[in-house]
Design a protein around this motif. Sequence first.
Motif, short mmCIF file in Angstrom:
data_model
loop_
_atom_site.label_atom_id
_atom_site.label_comp_id
_atom_site.label_asym_id
_atom_site.label_seq_id
_atom_site.Cartn_x
_atom_site.Cartn_y
_atom_site.Cartn_z
N VAL A 199 30.02 -39.55 -127.91
CA VAL A 199 29.45 -38.21 -127.92
C VAL A 199 29.67 -37.58 -126.55
O VAL A 199 29.38 -38.21 -125.52
CB VAL A 199 27.94 -38.22 -128.25
N THR A 200 30.21 -36.37 -126.53
CA THR A 200 30.30 -35.59 -125.29
C THR A 200 29.20 -34.55 -125.32
O THR A 200 29.16 -33.69 -126.21
CB THR A 200 31.67 -34.91 -125.16
N SER A 201 28.29 -34.64 -124.35
CA SER A 201 27.11 -33.78 -124.36
C SER A 201 27.08 -32.89 -123.13
O SER A 201 27.24 -33.37 -122.00
CB SER A 201 25.84 -34.62 -124.39
N PRO A 202 26.89 -31.57 -123.31
CA PRO A 202 26.62 -30.72 -122.15
C PRO A 202 25.34 -31.18 -121.45
O PRO A 202 24.48 -31.86 -122.03
CB PRO A 202 26.44 -29.33 -122.76
N VAL A 203 25.23 -30.82 -120.19
CA VAL A 203 24.05 -31.14 -119.40
C VAL A 203 23.33 -29.83 -119.08
O VAL A 203 23.95 -28.87 -118.63
CB VAL A 203 24.42 -31.87 -118.10
N VAL A 204 22.03 -29.81 -119.34
CA VAL A 204 21.23 -28.61 -119.10
C VAL A 204 20.39 -28.81 -117.84
O VAL A 204 19.71 -29.83 -117.69
CB VAL A 204 20.31 -28.32 -120.30
N ALA A 205 20.48 -27.84 -116.93
CA ALA A 205 19.65 -27.84 -115.73
C ALA A 205 18.58 -26.76 -115.90
O ALA A 205 18.89 -25.57 -115.91
CB ALA A 205 20.49 -27.57 -114.49
N GLN A 206 17.35 -27.18 -116.07
CA GLN A 206 16.23 -26.25 -116.15
C GLN A 206 15.71 -26.03 -114.73
O GLN A 206 15.27 -26.98 -114.08
CB GLN A 206 15.14 -26.81 -117.06
N VAL A 207 15.79 -24.79 -114.25
CA VAL A 207 15.51 -24.52 -112.84
C VAL A 207 14.43 -23.47 -112.68
O VAL A 207 14.20 -22.65 -113.57
CB VAL A 207 16.79 -24.06 -112.11
N ARG A 208 13.77 -23.53 -111.54
CA ARG A 208 12.90 -22.43 -111.08
C ARG A 208 13.46 -21.98 -109.74
O ARG A 208 13.50 -22.76 -108.78
CB ARG A 208 11.45 -22.89 -110.93
N GLU A 209 13.92 -20.75 -109.69
CA GLU A 209 14.65 -20.27 -108.53
C GLU A 209 13.74 -20.07 -107.32
O GLU A 209 12.56 -19.71 -107.45
CB GLU A 209 15.36 -18.96 -108.85
N ALA A 210 14.32 -20.31 -106.15
CA ALA A 210 13.62 -20.06 -104.90
C ALA A 210 13.61 -18.57 -104.59
O ALA A 210 14.40 -17.80 -105.15
CB ALA A 210 14.29 -20.83 -103.76
N LEU A 211 12.72 -18.16 -103.71
CA LEU A 211 12.67 -16.77 -103.30
C LEU A 211 13.97 -16.38 -102.60
O LEU A 211 14.67 -17.22 -102.02
CB LEU A 211 11.49 -16.54 -102.35
N LEU A 212 14.29 -15.10 -102.65
CA LEU A 212 15.50 -14.62 -102.02
C LEU A 212 15.48 -14.84 -100.52
O LEU A 212 16.49 -15.22 -99.92
CB LEU A 212 15.68 -13.13 -102.33
N GLN A 213 14.33 -14.66 -99.90
CA GLN A 213 14.20 -14.89 -98.46
C GLN A 213 12.98 -15.76 -98.19
O GLN A 213 11.99 -15.72 -98.94
CB GLN A 213 14.05 -13.55 -97.71
N LYS A 214 13.06 -16.52 -97.09
CA LYS A 214 11.96 -17.42 -96.77
C LYS A 214 11.92 -17.66 -95.26
O LYS A 214 12.96 -17.76 -94.60
CB LYS A 214 12.14 -18.75 -97.50
N TRP A 215 10.71 -17.74 -94.72
CA TRP A 215 10.50 -18.10 -93.32
C TRP A 215 9.92 -19.52 -93.27
O TRP A 215 9.04 -19.86 -94.06
CB TRP A 215 9.52 -17.14 -92.65
N VAL A 216 10.41 -20.31 -92.34
CA VAL A 216 9.93 -21.68 -92.17
C VAL A 216 9.58 -21.89 -90.70
O VAL A 216 10.43 -21.68 -89.82
CB VAL A 216 10.98 -22.72 -92.61
N PHE A 217 8.34 -22.28 -90.43
CA PHE A 217 7.88 -22.53 -89.07
C PHE A 217 7.68 -24.03 -88.88
O PHE A 217 7.16 -24.72 -89.78
CB PHE A 217 6.56 -21.79 -88.80
N GLY A 218 8.09 -24.54 -87.72
CA GLY A 218 7.99 -25.97 -87.50
C GLY A 218 7.62 -26.32 -86.07
O GLY A 218 7.86 -25.54 -85.13
N VAL A 219 7.01 -27.47 -85.91
CA VAL A 219 6.73 -28.05 -84.59
C VAL A 219 7.27 -29.47 -84.59
O VAL A 219 7.38 -30.11 -85.64
CB VAL A 219 5.22 -28.05 -84.27
N GLY A 220 7.63 -29.97 -83.43
CA GLY A 220 8.17 -31.31 -83.35
C GLY A 220 8.16 -31.81 -81.92
O GLY A 220 7.74 -31.11 -80.99
N MET A 221 8.65 -33.04 -81.77
CA MET A 221 8.70 -33.64 -80.45
C MET A 221 9.73 -34.74 -80.46
O MET A 221 9.90 -35.44 -81.46
CB MET A 221 7.32 -34.21 -80.09
N SER A 222 10.47 -34.88 -79.38
CA SER A 222 11.36 -36.02 -79.20
C SER A 222 11.31 -36.44 -77.75
O SER A 222 10.98 -35.62 -76.86
CB SER A 222 12.79 -35.68 -79.61
N THR A 223 11.60 -37.70 -77.50
CA THR A 223 11.60 -38.17 -76.13
C THR A 223 12.79 -37.63 -75.35
O THR A 223 12.81 -37.68 -74.13
CB THR A 223 11.62 -39.70 -76.10
N ASP A 224 13.81 -37.12 -76.04
CA ASP A 224 14.97 -36.53 -75.36
C ASP A 224 14.65 -35.15 -74.82
O ASP A 224 14.96 -34.84 -73.66
CB ASP A 224 16.16 -36.43 -76.33
#
Length: 636
Positions: free
Chosen positions: A305-330
Amino acid sequence: MPKLPPATAPARGPAFLFLLSAALTLGGCSLLPAKDGDKDPAMASGDPAFTLVVDAPKDVRELLEKHLELRRYRFQSDLQRRELTRLLGATDANVRDLIGTLGYFSPTVTVQVRETPDTGAAPLEVTVQVDPGEAATITHSQVRFTGINADDPGGAAQRASIESQWPLQPGQRFTQAEWSQAKSQGLRTLQARRYPLARIDTSLADIDADTHGADVSVAYAPGPAYTFGPLRIEGAQRYDPVGTARIARLPEGQEYSQTALVDAQLRLASSGYYDSVFLTLADVPAQGESAEADGQAQQRQNAQVTSPVVAQVREALLQKWVFGVGMSTDTGPRLSVDHIHNRLPWLGWRAVTRARLDRKNPLLSTQWTALPDDTLWRWFAGAKAERAPSGDFDVNSLQLRAGRTKSEDRIDRNYYLQYDIARTQGVGGPPSSSSVTANYGWTGRYFDSQLSPSSGFGFAWEVGAGTTLTPERTPFGRASGRWLSLIPIGEADPETKRRSRLALRASGGAVLARKGADLPVTQLFITGGDNTVRGYGYQSIGARTDSGQVIGGRYMAVGSIEWQRPVVIQGNTQDWEHAVFLDAGTVGDSPNAMYMRVGVGTGLRWRSPVGPVQADIAWGAQEKQLRLHLRLGFNF
């Protein structure tokens, strides 16, 4: 996936309906208290009605103390004598059902009740004494395949693997847990590739309580062999479903693979275009669907049997802001702000723009990427402005890049044009310079996991050729490469499957140009820090200027050997690993003027859900200084 029918397991003598009754008994075990000494909150409103003592071998006692029906009534202070008598009468059958799961089918069970008015704990003590008798052993074990594709040549390797790895062999002790695990393991092997509708057709555990023998057999029905058809995205509104489907790289026309399906789903989910993604085969019956429900059901009776594959998706917003904090020893503490635009006006490309603030390496960058074409190549363009340490200097630089890239299952390729301009801050530094180059890069990753690998290897190389633009035009060439190999050693832990390994790492590069040419510092090499030579500061190993200051050089060589082993506490393998390592690296302007820097140290690794967390303490042999290095995630 269709619901699998329950397996049957008739038995002779006292164990005749053992499997059914055991399933019903254990099915409610989660409702029972977890420890013998814990009071069930729903029944602890008064004084205890009786204490319970189980006298049996360790494995039997532990099982009964957790799941014996009597336990539920110990703290029911208003328990009537008539009800207790009924419970005691049912204890024999309850014990037989429970310990039958351990392979004991001819036990001797004795229940005694003793009044204990002077103990102060409870007025009665109930003792359940169990002599389990001889454990059942497997006398005959059989694995068969039936129905459609029982003799399919394409699945011969899977069938052979199930038969060769079948864990239940004659002479072994029979237990319900191992019997269930063996059946499930074989079924998963079939369903993982080629046969998503595989099921257990029949299974039988025939127990003879007189001879203590167990005949076990299982018949698997592979069902139709599936091949991937085209990927179809459902729920698309903002983004081109044809272009985003190419990101998944589903192997259309190849046989079904559960791993390939999951990998395609992860690629779509990590593309940034979708908040959720779920991939299914289109021509697989829904849960509970009758085999003759429609015309497609007849097709599923075919061997292929050859079966198509269906991807059921919920789309992301057209624009997005992401804020982050971090630290490294470098580079120390870090703040970052990302802006993501998934479909730029007119172009339709995806843009990721980042601003990063930290003490040593502030950066502003943008990367624009198109959707893949039908050959899976995609256009990209990017710009980056940053200030970065380079030995004893700080370098302000601007880089512009544009080209094409292609990602496959294990290999990434790209070719691009790049413009660099760099200005060094500090007395005695090289002059400002700029260049343009044409470059080609290739990366292969052959690890067992892309998130937290334990074996495999990776190799990458890049070559470029171009010319400086200022302060004068000079042609030059540049080549670099890196390699990482993870080699398992020793025996794997039987439960966690984890074991020690060696991590071997090497990298190097060279810039070919006439002596005295002023190259942009960003085209030169410098090393040292968390990801290179530990025990030394970030970007602190380089060539030397005439005044003895450290700066980027034309040649680089770095190597490392690290032994990683799981931490074992009281015989239990933990999620932590211990490592000891030796790093070495050198940078210079000529092969004859390169001085090796060596770092040795030890550290801990934690296999976190987002990748390995590493903490190392390293001693720089030449600097004679101890440094702490922290790192999160795996990246090659």
